[in-house]
Motif scaffolding. Structure first.
Motif, PDB file in Angstrom:
ATOM      1  N   GLU A 153      12.390   3.707  -7.714  1.00 26.72           N
ATOM      2  CA  GLU A 153      10.983   3.899  -7.388  1.00 26.72           C
ATOM      3  C   GLU A 153      10.871   4.133  -5.888  1.00 26.72           C
ATOM      4  OE1 GLU A 153       6.780   1.608  -8.224  1.00 26.72           O
ATOM      5  OE2 GLU A 153       8.424   1.531  -9.643  1.00 26.72           O
ATOM      6  N   ASP A 154       9.889   4.924  -5.510  1.00 32.69           N
ATOM      7  CA  ASP A 154       9.634   5.218  -4.108  1.00 32.69           C
ATOM      8  C   ASP A 154       8.168   4.960  -3.822  1.00 32.69           C
ATOM      9  OD1 ASP A 154      12.192   7.006  -3.234  1.00 32.69           O
ATOM     10  OD2 ASP A 154      11.634   7.432  -5.295  1.00 32.69           O
ATOM     11  N   CYS A 155       7.871   4.518  -2.607  1.00 28.38           N
ATOM     12  CA  CYS A 155       6.487   4.331  -2.173  1.00 28.38           C
ATOM     13  C   CYS A 155       6.335   5.053  -0.837  1.00 28.38           C
ATOM     14  CB  CYS A 155       6.167   2.854  -2.032  1.00 28.38           C
ATOM     15  SG  CYS A 155       4.431   2.527  -1.619  1.00 28.38           S
ATOM     16  N   VAL A 156       5.422   6.007  -0.802  1.00 33.11           N
ATOM     17  CA  VAL A 156       5.190   6.818   0.392  1.00 33.11           C
ATOM     18  C   VAL A 156       3.881   6.359   1.020  1.00 33.11           C
ATOM     19  CG1 VAL A 156       4.829   9.171   1.249  1.00 33.11           C
ATOM     20  CG2 VAL A 156       6.461   8.749  -0.612  1.00 33.11           C
ATOM     21  N   TRP A 157       3.919   5.987   2.288  1.00 31.55           N
ATOM     22  CA  TRP A 157       2.748   5.439   2.974  1.00 31.55           C
ATOM     23  C   TRP A 157       1.636   6.473   3.147  1.00 31.55           C
ATOM     24  CZ3 TRP A 157       1.087   0.726   4.362  1.00 31.55           C
ATOM     25  CH2 TRP A 157       0.043   0.657   5.266  1.00 31.55           C
ATOM     26  N   ASP A 158       1.994   7.648   3.654  1.00 34.02           N
ATOM     27  CA  ASP A 158       1.007   8.657   4.038  1.00 34.02           C
ATOM     28  C   ASP A 158       0.958   9.787   3.006  1.00 34.02           C
ATOM     29  OD1 ASP A 158      -0.625  10.539   5.240  1.00 34.02           O
ATOM     30  OD2 ASP A 158       0.573  10.697   7.070  1.00 34.02           O
ATOM     31  N   PRO A 159      -0.165   9.958   2.306  1.00 30.90           N
ATOM     32  CA  PRO A 159      -0.269  11.027   1.312  1.00 30.90           C
ATOM     33  C   PRO A 159      -0.073  12.430   1.894  1.00 30.90           C
ATOM     34  CG  PRO A 159      -2.168   9.552   1.180  1.00 30.90           C
ATOM     35  CD  PRO A 159      -1.377   9.141   2.372  1.00 30.90           C
ATOM     36  N   ASP A 160      -0.244  12.585   3.209  1.00 33.45           N
ATOM     37  CA  ASP A 160      -0.025  13.902   3.823  1.00 33.45           C
ATOM     38  C   ASP A 160       1.437  14.329   3.784  1.00 33.45           C
ATOM     39  OD1 ASP A 160      -2.713  14.221   4.334  1.00 33.45           O
ATOM     40  OD2 ASP A 160      -2.573  13.543   6.422  1.00 33.45           O
ATOM     41  N   ARG A 161       2.333  13.418   3.457  1.00 26.33           N
ATOM     42  CA  ARG A 161       3.765  13.740   3.316  1.00 26.33           C
ATOM     43  C   ARG A 161       4.071  14.335   1.937  1.00 26.33           C
ATOM     44  NH1 ARG A 161       7.349  12.339   6.681  1.00 26.33           N
ATOM     45  NH2 ARG A 161       6.829  11.170   8.544  1.00 26.33           N
ATOM     46  N   ILE A 162       3.049  14.383   1.072  1.00 19.30           N
ATOM     47  CA  ILE A 162       3.234  14.789  -0.329  1.00 19.30           C
ATOM     48  C   ILE A 162       2.535  16.121  -0.576  1.00 19.30           C
ATOM     49  CG2 ILE A 162       2.838  14.130  -2.728  1.00 19.30           C
ATOM     50  CD1 ILE A 162       2.565  11.196  -1.660  1.00 19.30           C
ATOM     51  N   LYS A 163       3.288  17.087  -1.101  1.00 22.63           N
ATOM     52  CA  LYS A 163       2.714  18.387  -1.469  1.00 22.63           C
ATOM     53  C   LYS A 163       2.832  18.548  -2.983  1.00 22.63           C
ATOM     54  CE  LYS A 163       3.310  23.320  -0.970  1.00 22.63           C
ATOM     55  NZ  LYS A 163       4.362  24.273  -1.138  1.00 22.63           N
ATOM     56  N   ILE A 164       1.705  18.769  -3.639  1.00 22.19           N
ATOM     57  CA  ILE A 164       1.697  18.916  -5.094  1.00 22.19           C
ATOM     58  C   ILE A 164       2.287  20.273  -5.474  1.00 22.19           C
ATOM     59  CG2 ILE A 164       0.222  19.085  -7.141  1.00 22.19           C
ATOM     60  CD1 ILE A 164      -1.724  17.160  -5.659  1.00 22.19           C
ATOM     61  N   ILE A 165       3.223  20.251  -6.428  1.00 22.75           N
ATOM     62  CA  ILE A 165       3.828  21.486  -6.939  1.00 22.75           C
ATOM     63  C   ILE A 165       3.125  21.916  -8.222  1.00 22.75           C
ATOM     64  CG2 ILE A 165       5.933  22.553  -7.837  1.00 22.75           C
ATOM     65  CD1 ILE A 165       7.515  20.632  -6.006  1.00 22.75           C
ATOM     66  N   ARG A 221       0.839  -1.194   0.000  1.00 22.85           N
ATOM     67  CA  ARG A 221       0.000   0.000   0.000  1.00 22.85           C
ATOM     68  C   ARG A 221       0.876   1.246   0.000  1.00 22.85           C
ATOM     69  NH1 ARG A 221      -1.517   3.763   3.576  1.00 22.85           N
ATOM     70  NH2 ARG A 221      -3.620   4.571   3.522  1.00 22.85           N
ATOM     71  N   GLY A 222       0.411   2.306  -0.711  1.00 23.19           N
ATOM     72  CA  GLY A 222       1.125   3.582  -0.694  1.00 23.19           C
ATOM     73  C   GLY A 222       0.947   4.354  -1.985  1.00 23.19           C
ATOM     74  N   VAL A 223       1.595   5.502  -2.043  1.00 19.63           N
ATOM     75  CA  VAL A 223       1.613   6.342  -3.239  1.00 19.63           C
ATOM     76  C   VAL A 223       2.959   6.102  -3.919  1.00 19.63           C
ATOM     77  CG1 VAL A 223       1.514   8.685  -4.150  1.00 19.63           C
ATOM     78  CG2 VAL A 223       0.113   8.064  -2.156  1.00 19.63           C
ATOM     79  N   TYR A 224       2.907   5.674  -5.179  1.00 18.45           N
ATOM     80  CA  TYR A 224       4.115   5.339  -5.930  1.00 18.45           C
ATOM     81  C   TYR A 224       4.623   6.556  -6.684  1.00 18.45           C
ATOM     82  CZ  TYR A 224       3.621   0.487  -4.679  1.00 18.45           C
ATOM     83  OH  TYR A 224       3.569  -0.685  -3.967  1.00 18.45           O
ATOM     84  N   LEU A 225       5.911   6.846  -6.488  1.00 21.64           N
ATOM     85  CA  LEU A 225       6.561   8.025  -7.055  1.00 21.64           C
ATOM     86  C   LEU A 225       7.960   7.651  -7.504  1.00 21.64           C
ATOM     87  CD1 LEU A 225       5.689  10.190  -3.944  1.00 21.64           C
ATOM     88  CD2 LEU A 225       4.607  10.491  -6.161  1.00 21.64           C
ATOM     89  N   SER A 226       8.623   8.592  -8.159  1.00 23.51           N
ATOM     90  CA  SER A 226      10.031   8.426  -8.495  1.00 23.51           C
ATOM     91  C   SER A 226      10.681   9.801  -8.519  1.00 23.51           C
ATOM     92  CB  SER A 226      10.208   7.755  -9.859  1.00 23.51           C
ATOM     93  OG  SER A 226      11.588   7.611 -10.167  1.00 23.51           O
ATOM     94  N   ARG A 227      11.957   9.855  -8.199  1.00 19.37           N
ATOM     95  CA  ARG A 227      12.699  11.107  -8.355  1.00 19.37           C
ATOM     96  C   ARG A 227      13.137  11.287  -9.806  1.00 19.37           C
ATOM     97  NH1 ARG A 227      17.337  10.768  -4.078  1.00 19.37           N
ATOM     98  NH2 ARG A 227      17.198   8.597  -4.671  1.00 19.37           N
ATOM     99  N   ASP A 228      12.798  10.328 -10.651  1.00 19.41           N
ATOM    100  CA  ASP A 228      13.188  10.341 -12.060  1.00 19.41           C
ATOM    101  C   ASP A 228      11.975  10.675 -12.932  1.00 19.41           C
ATOM    102  OD1 ASP A 228      13.920   9.636 -14.711  1.00 19.41           O
ATOM    103  OD2 ASP A 228      15.424   8.236 -13.939  1.00 19.41           O
ATOM    104  N   LEU A 229      11.977  11.869 -13.525  1.00 12.61           N
ATOM    105  CA  LEU A 229      10.872  12.302 -14.382  1.00 12.61           C
ATOM    106  C   LEU A 229      10.655  11.328 -15.534  1.00 12.61           C
ATOM    107  CD1 LEU A 229       8.743  14.362 -15.360  1.00 12.61           C
ATOM    108  CD2 LEU A 229      10.602  15.624 -16.437  1.00 12.61           C
ATOM    109  N   GLN A 230      11.724  10.810 -16.119  1.00  7.43           N
ATOM    110  CA  GLN A 230      11.573   9.894 -17.249  1.00  7.43           C
ATOM    111  C   GLN A 230      10.852   8.610 -16.832  1.00  7.43           C
ATOM    112  OE1 GLN A 230      12.007  10.847 -20.355  1.00  7.43           O
ATOM    113  NE2 GLN A 230      12.559  12.800 -19.435  1.00  7.43           N
ATOM    114  N   LYS A 231      11.103   8.139 -15.625  1.00  6.21           N
ATOM    115  CA  LYS A 231      10.389   6.949 -15.131  1.00  6.21           C
ATOM    116  C   LYS A 231       8.898   7.270 -15.004  1.00  6.21           C
ATOM    117  CE  LYS A 231       9.504   3.343 -12.238  1.00  6.21           C
ATOM    118  NZ  LYS A 231       9.994   2.095 -11.855  1.00  6.21           N
ATOM    119  N   ALA A 232       8.578   8.375 -14.340  1.00  9.29           N
ATOM    120  CA  ALA A 232       7.175   8.729 -14.118  1.00  9.29           C
ATOM    121  C   ALA A 232       6.441   8.969 -15.434  1.00  9.29           C
ATOM    122  CB  ALA A 232       7.082   9.969 -13.227  1.00  9.29           C
TER     123      ALA A 232
END
Length: 163
Positions: A131-143, A59-70
């Motif tokens: 790849e990164d998976c963040v458990w809590d969406p409150d840790r994520i701020k949309i830019i 479970r979590g929000v899947y992200l990456s620090r790599d724009l090309q991956k996303a």
């Protein structure tokens, strides 16, 4: 038509980490990216992220620090209808999950971790990208939302596009 994704990692807030192959440091903030459809990007902008129920890291929000991956997501969806959401993530406590069947691959949050990180070229992702998976969406701020840019065909003369 072909598309390109403008790299905008130059726009990084002070004290925020950039893309790298190094493990994200616990307690720091990083710019990350989430690939989705344009419609879903607008919904996320309105209502925030909702964690997936399951996935490679659970479970979590899947992200990456790599724009090309996303920018490859969703896979098998027309690139013209994809969008990438650029976010700022406070990673909290980070665990490295560097192989399939890692003992904590889907239970990392139960051990007090906030983010699971899959290093590049470790065999966990087909692309070989992190790849990164963040458990809590409150840790994520949309830019912002990044949309693909159509690439203009070249005539081959080398001078097109210059005026």
């Amino acid at each position: 038509m072909q598309y390109e994704w403008a790299e905008d990692d130059f726009d990084v807030p002070p004290g925020v980490g950039r893309l790298g192959h190094d493990e994200p440091d616990s307690g720091k903030k990083y710019v990350m990216y989430h690939g989705t459809t344009k419609e879903n990007a607008e919904a996320i902008l309105r209502s925030g992220f909702r964690p997936s129920a399951d996935g490679m890291l659970g479970r979590g929000v899947y992200l990456s620090r790599d724009l090309q991956k996303a920018s490859r997501y969703p896979i098998d969806h027309p690139e013209s209808d994809r969008a990438v959401i650029k976010v700022l993530v406070s990673v909290g406590k980070v665990i490295r999950i560097n192989r399939q069947y890692h003992p904590y691959q889907k239970t990392w949050h139960d051990l007090g971790y906030d983010t699971a990180w899959v290093p590049p070229k470790c065999g966990m992702t087909k692309s070989g990208l992190e790849e990164d998976c963040v458990w809590d969406p409150d840790r994520i701020k949309i830019i912002k939302i990044i949309n693909p840019l159509p690439v203009q065909p070249s005539c081959g003369c080398g001078a097109c596009g210059y005026k």
